[in-house]
Design a protein around this motif. Structure first.
Motif, PDB file in Angstrom:
ATOM      1  N   THR B 128      88.261 112.009  17.754  1.00  0.00           N
ATOM      2  CA  THR B 128      87.245 112.633  18.594  1.00  0.00           C
ATOM      3  C   THR B 128      86.158 111.611  18.868  1.00  0.00           C
ATOM      4  O   THR B 128      85.544 111.089  17.949  1.00  0.00           O
ATOM      5  CB  THR B 128      86.644 113.856  17.895  1.00  0.00           C
ATOM      6  N   VAL B 129      85.976 111.301  20.147  1.00  0.00           N
ATOM      7  CA  VAL B 129      84.963 110.315  20.519  1.00  0.00           C
ATOM      8  C   VAL B 129      83.590 110.964  20.430  1.00  0.00           C
ATOM      9  O   VAL B 129      83.365 112.033  21.012  1.00  0.00           O
ATOM     10  CB  VAL B 129      85.220 109.809  21.954  1.00  0.00           C
ATOM     11  N   PRO B 130      82.704 110.354  19.623  1.00  0.00           N
ATOM     12  CA  PRO B 130      81.381 110.967  19.504  1.00  0.00           C
ATOM     13  C   PRO B 130      80.630 110.917  20.833  1.00  0.00           C
ATOM     14  O   PRO B 130      80.797 109.986  21.629  1.00  0.00           O
ATOM     15  CB  PRO B 130      80.702 110.109  18.441  1.00  0.00           C
ATOM     16  N   GLY B 131      79.825 111.931  21.066  1.00  0.00           N
ATOM     17  CA  GLY B 131      79.066 111.986  22.308  1.00  0.00           C
ATOM     18  C   GLY B 131      77.962 110.944  22.334  1.00  0.00           C
ATOM     19  O   GLY B 131      77.481 110.503  21.307  1.00  0.00           O
ATOM     20  N   VAL B 132      77.596 110.525  23.524  1.00  0.00           N
ATOM     21  CA  VAL B 132      76.551 109.518  23.678  1.00  0.00           C
ATOM     22  C   VAL B 132      75.357 110.147  24.382  1.00  0.00           C
ATOM     23  O   VAL B 132      75.499 110.797  25.413  1.00  0.00           O
ATOM     24  CB  VAL B 132      77.085 108.325  24.500  1.00  0.00           C
ATOM     25  N   ARG B 133      74.211 109.966  23.749  1.00  0.00           N
ATOM     26  CA  ARG B 133      72.988 110.490  24.357  1.00  0.00           C
ATOM     27  C   ARG B 133      72.309 109.326  25.071  1.00  0.00           C
ATOM     28  O   ARG B 133      71.890 108.361  24.415  1.00  0.00           O
ATOM     29  CB  ARG B 133      72.095 111.083  23.261  1.00  0.00           C
ATOM     30  N   VAL B 134      72.284 109.385  26.400  1.00  0.00           N
ATOM     31  CA  VAL B 134      71.708 108.261  27.154  1.00  0.00           C
ATOM     32  C   VAL B 134      70.196 108.255  26.938  1.00  0.00           C
ATOM     33  O   VAL B 134      69.526 109.259  27.154  1.00  0.00           O
ATOM     34  CB  VAL B 134      72.046 108.384  28.651  1.00  0.00           C
ATOM     35  N   PRO B 135      69.709 107.141  26.438  1.00  0.00           N
ATOM     36  CA  PRO B 135      68.284 107.078  26.090  1.00  0.00           C
ATOM     37  C   PRO B 135      67.414 106.874  27.324  1.00  0.00           C
ATOM     38  O   PRO B 135      67.906 106.492  28.393  1.00  0.00           O
ATOM     39  CB  PRO B 135      68.246 105.867  25.177  1.00  0.00           C
ATOM     40  N   GLU B 136      66.162 107.118  27.124  1.00  0.00           N
ATOM     41  CA  GLU B 136      65.210 106.851  28.217  1.00  0.00           C
ATOM     42  C   GLU B 136      64.359 105.665  27.840  1.00  0.00           C
ATOM     43  O   GLU B 136      63.680 105.676  26.812  1.00  0.00           O
ATOM     44  CB  GLU B 136      64.328 108.085  28.455  1.00  0.00           C
TER      45      GLU B 136
END
Lengths: 320, 509
Positions: B128-136
């Motif tokens: 399961t590929v961990p989700g990526v939170r696109v930073p600001e």
């Protein structure tokens, strides 16, 4: 002879058909000698009784001492006899045998010439009873029996003790025989490991051909100087028949039979051994294995004694 | 037929023995040699904080999950009157201490003993590929980040090479202006790793921070080192955030993963955690034994280590007897050496263990020689056999006591360590020797006596070998192999070595 002809000593011994101790135990004694029949040969008084009932000649038994208390009766037993032999019933290797050759001033003369009192003879018997000479130190009994007067023919090649004839009998067929001559070194005993001489006998003719002493070949008796080879043993086919009958007697497949030639009674069975030694091969300058393997491969052994003796004599010719 | 049977039986025994042994060596890590020592790290985390007045205290502390390349020998928590629970969510593991009311400074300890384990399991791949939170990013930094990421992307093929290239650029000794901008306002190594994680996230590559503890002997107020992990094709690849090197540092364990706090104290203030590391060596067998327990291996439950120590010590000696017996079988059936009694030399050799060889030989010689003299005197008295044997036995024991007393007075305390010397065997030896002496002369008696002593000395050298003692005790199944060899020798029909000499006359022609 080039280097390429070199063989290891053990392969050469194999080629000569010489049997080793491990092979004797594993391939012959264990499979052919059932344990339950051992008491017939391990106890000499039983062997003697068995032989007598089958009509086989043995040295006459004067008496048996089984418990300490009976030693007191010793004087009574030996009274009629000037000479006699005391041996342990369970002895092995000729140990514990006391030979008395005569009497002097109420004391007994031993085979080596020294004198012994009644007490000393009694102490020897007591030692036998307590198991000093028996296998495993178990309590034993002492046999007092006729002292064999050997055939005068053997006079020049015998020192003190009595020479005997050892024959290996496999499945009732004699395969190898030798004469055992006591020497000064063996203290009158006829056991090769104690220093007696072994002389090979041709099974077919009953004629001696060569001797071995302490693992080395000899032609003359070291103490008397008598020539060992070329002696013709009297009653030869009778002796072979006697050994063959011993197999039927004790029901053991692989035995050594010891026979003495008495000047009055002829061949007498002295004892039967369920674990015969291997030096007989050296005395005969031949390995025992080819003959054993030949007999082993026979599906049936003739029942009649004459046929078995004839088989034994043929065996030698076919193996030459 | 019979030979085949014995051979098959021997093969089965050898197979069982060797495979059990192999399992114990490779799976449980039991050492084959007694000198092997395992390196054991003791890691201790010390948590301290000041409890708030009238507030329940709850401490949540992240602890390692089965560190890769190590096995946990044991772990324990020191926390006097706190309630303790541990929790494991599949990625992180926590210890949770709780108490209703405490006063003043509080100290809690977590202690971990680790041993290096080359057999330890590899990290399992997760699909399961961990989700990526696109930073600001702040406005100024954003363009710098995009410029850098574009450059890196053009020079890389996959997540791993991308991360490597990025790290190399970020750590370049002469950085370009974009990197200088990105390096601004970094206060701590944690910040630095956090920034890299964000940069990778902007490139849509999952990454996380890992807190590792570097194992170095003598650390006392240590802290965790932040590290970088990049997710690539199902596995987390570690990278050094300041070196761009692949992998974790040598001798390090992952303590905590992600950005969440390692220590969280509610109801306390000034919370602080310090780590200390100590290295020491421990007997490998003990480490392996503990490891086997942790693995839940049934075999170690039936090991001799589970016996009381006293019984263990008896077996340490007892298990060597079969080896000595096999040796005697070999000497008798293959070499053909004659001895007094069948297994007497083994018992003499066992007695030598108590006294050591030289002293044992001297003692044996003195006792047998003086025993023989007395035995000859008894012979003159014409005693019956059993009372005579008993007399010899009594005299042997009196002689031993005398020797001990004299050697003690002389200050040689060796003589006292002969308690196990087999008196009955000695008495029987004296009796047999005197018989051989009478029947075959002193030369033969001395020859047989020397033969027995030679065999006993050889047997002693074999029995007293430390390696052998260790082997049979730790791997008792080796005795099955010994049994197999003994069975094979039981059907050995070849010549004995001395028979080659005995029949030499036949070889001459």
């Amino acid at each position: 002879m080039g280097f390429w002809k070199f063989r290891f000593p053990w392969t050469r011994l194999r080629r000569l058909g010489i049997m080793g101790m491990n092979e004797r135990n594993a391939d012959f004694i264990l499979p052919y000698n059932p344990r339950r029949n051992f008491p017939w040969v391990d106890d000499k008084s039983k062997t003697k009784a068995l032989a007598l009932s089958a009509g086989i000649a043995v040295p006459k038994l004067y008496g048996i001492v089984e418990i300490e208390h009976q030693i007191k009766k010793l004087r009574e037993i030996i009274k009629p006899h000037e000479d006699f032999v005391i041996k342990p019933a369970h002895g092995s290797g000729g140990e514990g045998i006391l030979i008395i050759i005569g009497r002097q001033n109420g004391r007994h003369r031993k085979a080596n010439g020294t004198l012994a009192s009644d007490d000393e003879v009694g102490h020897h018997i007591s030692n036998i009873l307590s198991g000093m000479y028996s296998l495993g130190g178990l309590p034993d009994s002492a046999l007092i029996e006729y002292r064999v007067k050997f055939e005068p023919l053997f006079e020049p090649i015998s020192y003190q003790g009595v020479p005997d004839i050892r024959t290996i009998v496999f499945r009732g067929v004699p395969v190898l025989a030798m004469m055992r001559l006591p020497t000064r070194l063996s203290d009158g005993k006829a056991n090769l490991h104690q220093g007696a001489i072994g002389v090979g006998i041709d099974l077919a003719s009953g004629r001696t051909f060569c001797g071995v002493w302490r693992d080395t070949p000899v032609d003359q008796h070291p103490d008397t100087g008598g020539t060992l080879a070329g002696l013709e043993i009297p009653y030869w086919s009778e002796i072979l028949a006697l050994t063959a009958r011993c197999h039927d007697l004790v029901r053991l497949g692989f035995i050594g039979v010891d026979i003495v030639l008495d000047k009055d009674f002829g061949p007498l069975v002295l004892e039967i051994n369920a674990r015969p030694g291997l030096s007989i091969q050296l005395a005969n300058k031949t390995g025992i294995l080819p003959r054993l393997r030949q007999i082993e491969s026979m599906s049936e052994i003739p029942i009649s004694i004459e046929e078995r003796v004839r088989l034994a004599q043929q065996l030698v010719v076919s193996n030459l | 037929m019979r030979n085949l049977h014995v051979k098959i039986l021997a093969l089965v025994l050898v197979t069982i023995g060797v495979s059990l042994c192999w399992y114990k060596v490779t799976r449980l890590g039991l050492p084959l040699l007694p000198t092997e020592k395992a390196e054991v790290w003791t890691v201790e985390a010390r948590i301290e904080f000041k409890a708030k007045k009238d507030a329940p205290v709850k401490v949540r502390f992240s602890i390692p999950r089965t560190p890769i390349g190590y096995t946990v020998v044991d772990e324990n928590f020191v926390s006097s009157n706190y309630g303790l629970t541990t929790a494991d969510d599949g990625i992180l593991r926590f210890a949770e201490w709780a108490v209703r009311r405490v006063k003043g400074y509080q100290v809690l300890y977590y202690r971990l003993n680790l041993a290096r384990d080359p057999m330890a399991a590899e990290p399992t791949a997760s699909f399961t590929v961990p989700g990526v939170r696109v930073p600001e990013f702040p406005e100024l930094m954003r363009s710098a980040a995009w410029a850098l990421l574009d450059e890196v992307r053009s020079k890389s093929a996959d997540a791993a090479s991308f991360s490597r290239e990025l790290l190399l650029r970020l750590n370049a000794p002469t950085p370009d202006p974009n990197v200088v901008l990105l390096r601004q306002d970094i206060q701590s190594p944690e910040d630095w790793v956090r920034r890299i994680v964000n940069l990778l996230a902007a490139a849509d590559i999952p990454a996380r921070m890992a807190h590792v503890l570097i194992l170095k002997d003598g650390i006392s107020h240590g802290t965790l080192t932040p590290w970088l992990e990049v997710f690539d094709r199902g596995v987390w690849l570690p990278f050094g955030p300041e070196t761009a090197e692949n992998g974790f540092p040598k001798e390090a364990i992952v303590w905590h993963l992600g950005d969440s706090p390692i220590l969280d104290v509610s109801g306390g203030k000034h919370a602080k955690v310090e780590y200390s590391v100590r290295r020491h060596s421990q007997d490998m067998t003990l480490v392996a034994e503990q490891r086997a327990r942790q693995m839940g291996s049934r075999i170690m439950e039936f090991s001799l280590f589970s016996l009381p120590v006293q019984t263990q010590n008896v077996y340490r000696v007892l298990l060597l007897v079969p080896v000595g017996a096999f040796f005697i079988v070999f000497l008798r059936n293959v070499i053909g050496i004659k001895t007094f009694g069948t297994f007497m030399p083994v018992l003499i050799a066992l007695a030598f263990r108590e006294t050591e060889l030289l002293w044992g030989l001297m003692l044996f010689t003195v006792l047998v020689a003086s025993g023989l003299l007395i035995r000859f005197y008894l012979e003159y008295l014409k005693l019956l056999l059993v009372p005579r044997l008993a007399s010899v036995l009594i005299i042997v024991i009196l002689l031993m006591a005398t020797v001990s007393l004299f050697s003690h007075k002389l200050g040689i305390d060796r003589g006292l360590s002969i308690a196990l010397f087999p008196m009955v065997i000695l008495a029987m030896t004296i009796e047999r020797m005197s018989l051989v002496w009478e029947e075959s002369g002193p030369a033969e008696a001395l020859k047989q006596c020397l033969g027995s002593l030679l065999v006993a000395s050889l047997a002693y050298l074999i029995i007293s070998s430390k390696v052998l003692g260790h082997l049979v005790f730790v791997f008792p199944e080796i005795l099955l192999v010994t049994l197999a060899m003994t069975l094979l020798l039981g059907r050995y029909t070849g010549y004995r070595l001395i028979e080659l000499w005995r029949f030499r006359a036949a070889l001459k022609n």
